[in-house]
Design a protein around this motif. Structure first.
Motif, mmCIF file in Angstrom:
data_model
loop_
_atom_site.group_PDB
_atom_site.id
_atom_site.type_symbol
_atom_site.label_atom_id
_atom_site.label_comp_id
_atom_site.label_asym_id
_atom_site.label_seq_id
_atom_site.Cartn_x
_atom_site.Cartn_y
_atom_site.Cartn_z
ATOM 1 N N ASN A 50 -23.195 28.329 -51.413
ATOM 2 C CA ASN A 50 -24.542 27.795 -51.537
ATOM 3 C C ASN A 50 -25.256 27.988 -50.207
ATOM 4 O O ASN A 50 -24.695 27.718 -49.144
ATOM 5 N N THR A 51 -26.499 28.460 -50.250
ATOM 6 C CA THR A 51 -27.211 28.783 -49.014
ATOM 7 C C THR A 51 -27.417 27.561 -48.139
ATOM 8 O O THR A 51 -27.331 27.634 -46.912
ATOM 9 N N GLY A 52 -27.720 26.421 -48.761
ATOM 10 C CA GLY A 52 -27.910 25.204 -47.996
ATOM 11 C C GLY A 52 -26.657 24.804 -47.241
ATOM 12 O O GLY A 52 -26.711 24.426 -46.067
ATOM 13 N N LEU A 53 -25.504 24.895 -47.908
ATOM 14 C CA LEU A 53 -24.233 24.575 -47.264
ATOM 15 C C LEU A 53 -23.928 25.568 -46.154
ATOM 16 O O LEU A 53 -23.487 25.181 -45.061
ATOM 17 N N ALA A 54 -24.163 26.859 -46.411
ATOM 18 C CA ALA A 54 -23.902 27.889 -45.406
ATOM 19 C C ALA A 54 -24.746 27.655 -44.155
ATOM 20 O O ALA A 54 -24.251 27.753 -43.027
ATOM 21 N N LEU A 55 -26.031 27.314 -44.356
ATOM 22 C CA LEU A 55 -26.911 27.067 -43.217
ATOM 23 C C LEU A 55 -26.473 25.839 -42.434
ATOM 24 O O LEU A 55 -26.495 25.832 -41.203
ATOM 25 N N THR A 85 -32.722 19.682 -43.979
ATOM 26 C CA THR A 85 -33.069 21.062 -44.328
ATOM 27 C C THR A 85 -32.104 21.615 -45.368
ATOM 28 O O THR A 85 -32.516 22.217 -46.367
ATOM 29 N N SER A 86 -30.814 21.402 -45.159
ATOM 30 C CA SER A 86 -29.807 21.913 -46.083
ATOM 31 C C SER A 86 -29.888 21.233 -47.443
ATOM 32 O O SER A 86 -29.760 21.884 -48.484
ATOM 33 N N VAL A 87 -30.098 19.917 -47.445
ATOM 34 C CA VAL A 87 -30.246 19.180 -48.706
ATOM 35 C C VAL A 87 -31.480 19.672 -49.460
ATOM 36 O O VAL A 87 -31.460 19.841 -50.684
ATOM 37 N N SER A 88 -32.556 19.916 -48.709
ATOM 38 C CA SER A 88 -33.796 20.406 -49.316
ATOM 39 C C SER A 88 -33.585 21.796 -49.921
ATOM 40 O O SER A 88 -34.060 22.078 -51.035
ATOM 41 N N ILE A 89 -32.889 22.672 -49.201
ATOM 42 C CA ILE A 89 -32.589 24.009 -49.722
ATOM 43 C C ILE A 89 -31.803 23.900 -51.027
ATOM 44 O O ILE A 89 -32.124 24.551 -52.030
ATOM 45 N N LEU A 90 -30.777 23.065 -51.021
ATOM 46 C CA LEU A 90 -29.944 22.873 -52.210
ATOM 47 C C LEU A 90 -30.780 22.365 -53.388
ATOM 48 O O LEU A 90 -30.660 22.854 -54.515
#
Length: 203
Positions: A50-55, A85-90
């Motif tokens: 997941n991109t949010g987790l990766a970031l 930021t990561s939670v928002s991306i997810l």
């Protein structure tokens, strides 16, 4: 206490807007939002994370390297910012599925939101994480402005990401950086609330 609450609200808003720009507009086209964004895009491309987790993983690991340069208080606020930021991306990646996308529209919307979010964070003296912390370490070690190492680190990440995925990414990434930087400058120059900023000494 009121100042602390206002700062918390602004940091959460800044991290959320930054994540919205990335997750809803930039990352679906594999456009890196910066050095850390580029690494996150590569991790997503290679390992289907997941991109949010990766970031978050990239930002958290880099932040640990620079805690002693940023200070514990700034580090705590930065963790809050990058987590939001990561939670928002997810949230935006999983909630909004857009099938008919327009690259240019997503490019401009994502870049504007990215810059607005980073600007709000910086007005509070909060780092948005990423390779900026590495640039800060280099600047301390070599007594130079952090802008120079940040530029070269981001360029190297962009070039590598483009070589792996698509060469047009480097043009989009640099264009996004230019637009978001203009927004950061605009947000930081506006005087619409009391900001808490880091004082920089001129050598």
């Amino acid at each position: 206490m009121t100042h602390l609450l206002v700062k918390a609200i602004i940091v959460i808003a800044g991290g959320s807007l930054q994540g919205m720009g990335m997750g809803l507009f930039l990352f679906p086209h594999f456009i890196p939002s910066g050095g850390a964004g580029g690494i996150a895009v590569l991790l997503t491309y290679w390992f289907h994370l997941n991109t949010g987790l990766a970031l978050w993983l990239v930002n958290a690991s880099m932040l640990l390297l620079a805690v002693k340069y940023l200070g514990k208080r700034v580090a705590v606020w930065t963790v809050i910012g990058i987590t939001m930021t990561s939670v928002s991306i997810l949230f935006f990646e999983q909630t909004f599925i857009i099938t008919d996308r327009n690259l240019l529209l997503d490019f401009f919307c994502g870049s504007l939101l990215l810059g607005t979010g980073i600007g709000l964070l910086m007005r509070q003296g909060v780092s948005n994480g990423g390779v900026g912390v590495i640039a800060l370490i280099v600047s301390h070690k070599r007594s130079i402005s952090p802008g120079q190492p940040l530029f070269w680190i981001n360029c190297c990440v962009f070039i590598f990401t483009a070589a792996v995925i698509d060469w047009k990414i480097i043009l989009l990434a640099l264009g996004s950086q230019w637009i978001s930087t203009r927004m950061v400058n605009l947000i930081c120059q506006l005087d619409f609330y009391q900001s808490y900023t880091i004082s920089w000494r001129r050598k």
